[in-house]
Scaffold this motif. Structure first.
Motif, PDB file in Angstrom:
ATOM      1  N   ARG A 185       0.826  -1.214   0.000  1.00 47.44           N
ATOM      2  CA  ARG A 185       0.000   0.000   0.000  1.00 47.44           C
ATOM      3  C   ARG A 185       0.854   1.254   0.000  1.00 47.44           C
ATOM      4  O   ARG A 185       0.457   2.284  -0.557  1.00 47.44           O
ATOM      5  N   ALA A 186       2.033   1.168   0.607  1.00 48.31           N
ATOM      6  CA  ALA A 186       2.890   2.352   0.736  1.00 48.31           C
ATOM      7  C   ALA A 186       3.802   2.558  -0.466  1.00 48.31           C
ATOM      8  O   ALA A 186       4.617   3.487  -0.456  1.00 48.31           O
ATOM      9  N   GLN A 187       3.686   1.735  -1.482  1.00 48.64           N
ATOM     10  CA  GLN A 187       4.511   1.928  -2.667  1.00 48.64           C
ATOM     11  C   GLN A 187       4.310   3.346  -3.216  1.00 48.64           C
ATOM     12  O   GLN A 187       3.184   3.811  -3.372  1.00 48.64           O
ATOM     13  N   GLY A 188       5.422   4.013  -3.484  1.00 49.46           N
ATOM     14  CA  GLY A 188       5.346   5.377  -3.991  1.00 49.46           C
ATOM     15  C   GLY A 188       5.294   6.434  -2.910  1.00 49.46           C
ATOM     16  O   GLY A 188       5.330   7.628  -3.211  1.00 49.46           O
ATOM     17  N   ARG A 189       5.219   6.007  -1.637  1.00 48.77           N
ATOM     18  CA  ARG A 189       5.204   6.948  -0.514  1.00 48.77           C
ATOM     19  C   ARG A 189       6.291   6.554   0.474  1.00 48.77           C
ATOM     20  O   ARG A 189       6.613   5.381   0.622  1.00 48.77           O
ATOM     21  N   PRO A 190       6.872   7.504   1.192  1.00 48.41           N
ATOM     22  CA  PRO A 190       7.882   7.155   2.191  1.00 48.41           C
ATOM     23  C   PRO A 190       7.316   6.226   3.255  1.00 48.41           C
ATOM     24  O   PRO A 190       6.172   6.387   3.705  1.00 48.41           O
TER      25      PRO A 190
ATOM     26  N   THR B 239      10.265  -7.127  -1.857  1.00 47.80           N
ATOM     27  CA  THR B 239       9.257  -6.064  -1.842  1.00 47.80           C
ATOM     28  C   THR B 239       9.817  -4.809  -1.193  1.00 47.80           C
ATOM     29  O   THR B 239       9.602  -3.695  -1.672  1.00 47.80           O
ATOM     30  N   ALA B 240      10.534  -4.988  -0.082  1.00 50.56           N
ATOM     31  CA  ALA B 240      11.126  -3.847   0.605  1.00 50.56           C
ATOM     32  C   ALA B 240      12.175  -3.170  -0.267  1.00 50.56           C
ATOM     33  O   ALA B 240      12.230  -1.939  -0.359  1.00 50.56           O
ATOM     34  N   ARG B 241      13.028  -3.952  -0.916  1.00 49.88           N
ATOM     35  CA  ARG B 241      14.083  -3.389  -1.767  1.00 49.88           C
ATOM     36  C   ARG B 241      13.521  -2.543  -2.897  1.00 49.88           C
ATOM     37  O   ARG B 241      14.127  -1.555  -3.315  1.00 49.88           O
ATOM     38  N   GLN B 242      12.371  -2.931  -3.389  1.00 51.59           N
ATOM     39  CA  GLN B 242      11.785  -2.229  -4.524  1.00 51.59           C
ATOM     40  C   GLN B 242      11.015  -0.976  -4.109  1.00 51.59           C
ATOM     41  O   GLN B 242      10.549  -0.231  -4.970  1.00 51.59           O
ATOM     42  N   HIS B 243      10.908  -0.741  -2.813  1.00 50.38           N
ATOM     43  CA  HIS B 243      10.071   0.371  -2.360  1.00 50.38           C
ATOM     44  C   HIS B 243      10.603   1.715  -2.823  1.00 50.38           C
ATOM     45  O   HIS B 243       9.860   2.546  -3.341  1.00 50.38           O
ATOM     46  N   GLY B 244      11.892   1.970  -2.571  1.00 49.91           N
ATOM     47  CA  GLY B 244      12.508   3.190  -3.085  1.00 49.91           C
ATOM     48  C   GLY B 244      12.560   4.360  -2.134  1.00 49.91           C
ATOM     49  O   GLY B 244      13.358   5.280  -2.330  1.00 49.91           O
TER      50      GLY B 244
ATOM     51  N   ALA C 111      17.720   0.917   1.365  1.00 46.69           N
ATOM     52  CA  ALA C 111      16.960   1.773   2.268  1.00 46.69           C
ATOM     53  C   ALA C 111      17.903   2.644   3.081  1.00 46.69           C
ATOM     54  O   ALA C 111      19.090   2.337   3.229  1.00 46.69           O
ATOM     55  N   VAL C 112      17.372   3.723   3.633  1.00 44.46           N
ATOM     56  CA  VAL C 112      18.092   4.454   4.660  1.00 44.46           C
ATOM     57  C   VAL C 112      18.004   3.626   5.934  1.00 44.46           C
ATOM     58  O   VAL C 112      16.914   3.226   6.353  1.00 44.46           O
TER      59      VAL C 112
END
Length: 295
Positions: free
Chosen positions: A127-132, A154-159, A198-199
């Motif tokens: 759901r948070a894809q595209g948002r921090p 999934t986490a790696r692709q979040h950005g 990720a940070v």
């Protein structure tokens, strides 16, 4: 403690440090409105652990987020309203997942490790894809669990992901011992950042913040008073609030870590002391300090 009694020691040093985070320590535009400063969703708070979400959400609203939702990993809401914090909107976690107006997400504070939490984490990641998105506490433990391969990808692709582990959580995510993490904290935080794209925030004395490109920040603020239950939840709320306000992930993490520690220093120097400092005292002190340093 009344905010008028806070003490600002070494103001020149504080102002100099604050200048490193220009998107955080700046005055607000006169034409601002609540929509200007984003909407944060804080998800966690399983039965018996509602306080973690309350602390994080409270810290977020004290840091100037336009709107804050507290989403509880429970079938029914534990409160009609959070006492003395009616500004925070309440929902179940599932209700928040259906909203389309969330600017940034914080997930994991007191979320639990049961089946409901296991099912919730991948939904939040999606759901948070595209948002921090900031993952803390139980979300980090679940991320290191048996389903790690799918969740890791999934986490790696979040950005725009931030991970905020303490040393034991970092060790589980890296598949090493806590002692190994502590023996080389810089290598650990950089490896964690690269692994998840990720940070990464490795909490502890002189908390470290690393970006995927290897840039690493060593924090100098804070004191032993932060060794108290809920302090990490407050940090998640502070960083999440900055994310919702449009600050980029690396600067939000660095500034949030510094501000969280500096607020504890203000409390120590203002007579609260380090022993018995409460997590809930950090948020108003951080608000006071940010306003002071915004000039």
């Amino acid at each position: 403690m009344n905010s008028d009694s806070y003490t600002l020691n070494h103001p020149e040093r504080l102002f100099q440090t604050a200048s490193q985070f220009p998107d955080v320590f700046k005055p607000r535009a006169p034409e601002s409105h609540k929509g200007t400063y984003g909407t944060l969703a804080v998800i966690g708070g399983a039965a018996g652990m509602s306080g973690a979400v309350v602390l994080a959400a409270t810290a977020a609203i004290y840091q100037g987020c336009g709107k804050v939702w507290a989403g509880f990993n429970q079938l029914q809401l534990p409160f009609a309203v959070i006492p003395e914090r009616a500004e925070i909107m309440l929902a179940t976690a599932q209700m928040l997942l259906e909203r389309g107006d969330i600017s940034a997400w914080v997930c994991g504070c007191g979320m639990g490790l049961d089946g409901a939490a296991e099912a919730l984490l991948p939904q939040v990641l999606q759901r948070a894809q595209g948002r921090p998105l900031l993952l803390d506490a139980d979300a980090l433990t679940l991320l290191s669990g048996p389903s790690e391969n799918h969740l890791h990808e999934t986490a790696r692709q979040h950005g725009a992901l931030i991970l905020t582990p303490h040393p034991a959580e970092a060790a589980r995510l890296l598949g090493v011992s806590t002692a190994e993490v502590q023996q080389n904290r810089i290598e650990a935080v950089q490896t964690l950042s690269a692994k998840f794209n990720a940070v990464a925030v490795l909490k502890g004395r002189h908390t470290l913040v690393a970006a995927p490109n290897g840039d690493t920040y060593t924090n100098q603020s804070g004191n032993a008073g932060l060794a108290t239950a809920g302090s990490g939840d407050v940090l998640s709320g502070v960083i999440g609030s900055l994310l919702a306000q449009g600050v980029d992930a690396f600067q939000a993490a660095k500034a949030g870590v510094w501000l969280h520690g500096a607020a504890a220093d203000v409390l120590r120097d203002s007579g609260t002391g380090e022993i018995g400092l409460l997590a809930g005292e950090i948020a108003p002190a951080a608000r006071w300090l940010r306003n002071k340093l915004c000039g």
